[in-house]
Design a protein around this motif. Structure first.
Motif, PDB file in Angstrom:
ATOM      1  N   UNK A   1      -6.338   4.756  10.752  1.00 17.95           N
ATOM      2  CA  UNK A   1      -5.401   3.630  10.857  1.00 17.95           C
ATOM      3  C   UNK A   1      -5.202   2.990   9.488  1.00 17.95           C
ATOM      4  N   UNK A   2      -3.942   2.751   9.126  1.00 13.61           N
ATOM      5  CA  UNK A   2      -3.614   2.026   7.898  1.00 13.61           C
ATOM      6  C   UNK A   2      -3.233   0.601   8.280  1.00 13.61           C
ATOM      7  N   UNK A   3      -3.965  -0.367   7.750  1.00 15.50           N
ATOM      8  CA  UNK A   3      -3.684  -1.763   8.071  1.00 15.50           C
ATOM      9  C   UNK A   3      -2.697  -2.394   7.101  1.00 15.50           C
ATOM     10  N   UNK A   4      -2.775  -1.999   5.830  1.00 11.68           N
ATOM     11  CA  UNK A   4      -1.913  -2.591   4.815  1.00 11.68           C
ATOM     12  C   UNK A   4      -1.072  -1.497   4.156  1.00 11.68           C
ATOM     13  N   UNK A   5       0.255  -1.597   4.224  1.00 17.06           N
ATOM     14  CA  UNK A   5       1.134  -0.554   3.674  1.00 17.06           C
ATOM     15  C   UNK A   5       0.853  -0.205   2.217  1.00 17.06           C
ATOM     16  N   UNK A   6       0.380  -1.162   1.418  1.00 13.40           N
ATOM     17  CA  UNK A   6       0.126  -0.880   0.000  1.00 13.40           C
ATOM     18  C   UNK A   6      -0.981   0.151  -0.188  1.00 13.40           C
ATOM     19  N   UNK A   7      -1.795   0.369   0.850  1.00 14.59           N
ATOM     20  CA  UNK A   7      -2.889   1.342   0.767  1.00 14.59           C
ATOM     21  C   UNK A   7      -2.510   2.716   1.308  1.00 14.59           C
ATOM     22  N   UNK A   8      -1.287   2.873   1.757  1.00 13.62           N
ATOM     23  CA  UNK A   8      -0.886   4.101   2.438  1.00 13.62           C
ATOM     24  C   UNK A   8      -1.100   5.346   1.566  1.00 13.62           C
ATOM     25  N   UNK A   9      -0.890   5.226   0.274  1.00 15.85           N
ATOM     26  CA  UNK A   9      -0.997   6.385  -0.623  1.00 15.85           C
ATOM     27  C   UNK A   9      -2.399   6.961  -0.667  1.00 15.85           C
ATOM     28  N   UNK A  10      -3.404   6.167  -0.299  1.00 15.45           N
ATOM     29  CA  UNK A  10      -4.785   6.642  -0.328  1.00 15.45           C
ATOM     30  C   UNK A  10      -5.132   7.535   0.853  1.00 15.45           C
ATOM     31  N   UNK A  11      -4.421   7.391   1.941  1.00 16.19           N
ATOM     32  CA  UNK A  11      -4.800   8.055   3.185  1.00 16.19           C
ATOM     33  C   UNK A  11      -4.270   9.486   3.222  1.00 16.19           C
ATOM     34  N   UNK A  12      -4.959  10.370   2.512  1.00 15.37           N
ATOM     35  CA  UNK A  12      -4.561  11.767   2.498  1.00 15.37           C
ATOM     36  C   UNK A  12      -5.802  12.653   2.571  1.00 15.37           C
ATOM     37  N   UNK A  13      -5.619  13.940   2.341  1.00 18.20           N
ATOM     38  CA  UNK A  13      -6.714  14.893   2.515  1.00 18.20           C
ATOM     39  C   UNK A  13      -7.854  14.664   1.535  1.00 18.20           C
ATOM     40  N   UNK A  14      -7.577  14.028   0.395  1.00 16.98           N
ATOM     41  CA  UNK A  14      -8.655  13.774  -0.563  1.00 16.98           C
ATOM     42  C   UNK A  14      -9.679  12.795  -0.006  1.00 16.98           C
TER      43      UNK A  14
END
Length: 219
Positions: free
Chosen positions: A97-110
């Motif tokens: 779950x992403x709570x803050x859109x500014x963090x969206x770029x972090x949520x990947x396979x890495x």
């Protein structure tokens, strides 16, 4: 299927109830005693523990889970829990779950995330989808495969009205997944004919997504 949910707040408990109704085994994990409202989901397993700690995840026997859902209200916790689940326990499917859109770029396979769910993005996409006819709207992103679920509603002026599915050449890395017509979901076949108002759902790469509109609407 055994599914672990990190975060037993309103979101985590709601997910747990849905999964239990679908016949899955569910383990809810939360470090806050106030979140352990066992009576609200009596059929689930419960564990008071920190999902960011290896010892806690050992207690959860996470290696026996097919899915981890990181559903806390803290993006940092969701990222760490996802990474541990994937790298330390080999959980096949990690949904975060992403709570803050500014963090969206972090949520990947890495960070071990297979599917990232951003509530703000989903809501904005649904608003766009409701008012946009003739425009391609991204509904969802599949992080692991770098593909997106996108929607296009055909206007009356679409050049493909009356044509069959097989007559339309889609871009590479794009596939027509479904046609929604009059509230019914149709699995497309080569001979299905497009009609005005059809909602077309595609799975497409970012590059293909930008080219889909030109296949159905004159620019």
């Amino acid at each position: 299927m055994r599914i672990a949910i990190a975060g037993a707040g309103n979101v985590g408990r709601a997910i747990a109830r849905e999964l239990l109704d679908n016949g899955h085994q569910v383990l809810l994990i939360d470090r806050d005693p106030k979140a352990l409202k066992m009576e609200s989901v009596p059929d689930a397993e419960w564990l008071m523990a920190d999902a960011c700690e290896i010892t806690s995840l050992d207690k959860a026997v996470l290696n026996n889970c097919q899915v981890l859902v990181a559903a806390t209200g803290d993006d940092k916790v969701n990222l760490v829990a996802s990474l541990l689940a994937k790298t330390e326990y080999g959980v096949p499917r990690v949904v975060a779950r992403i709570n803050h859109p500014k963090n969206e770029w972090l949520f990947d396979s890495s960070w071990g995330v297979d599917v990232a769910v951003s509530t703000p993005r989903i809501i904005s996409a649904l608003v766009e989808e409701a008012v946009s006819v003739g425009d391609v709207v991204r509904l969802f992103s599949f992080r692991k495969g770098q593909a997106n679920l996108v929607e296009l509603t055909l206007p009356d002026t679409s050049m493909c009205i009356g044509k069959t599915v097989e007559e339309i050449t889609l871009p590479d890395d794009a596939s027509l997944a479904a046609i929604v017509r009059d509230g019914r979901v149709i699995t497309p076949t080569p001979t299905d004919v497009f009609s005005a108002g059809d909602e077309l759902l595609f799975v497409a790469s970012a590059t293909a997504e930008s080219l889909i509109k030109s296949c159905f609407i004159e620019q």
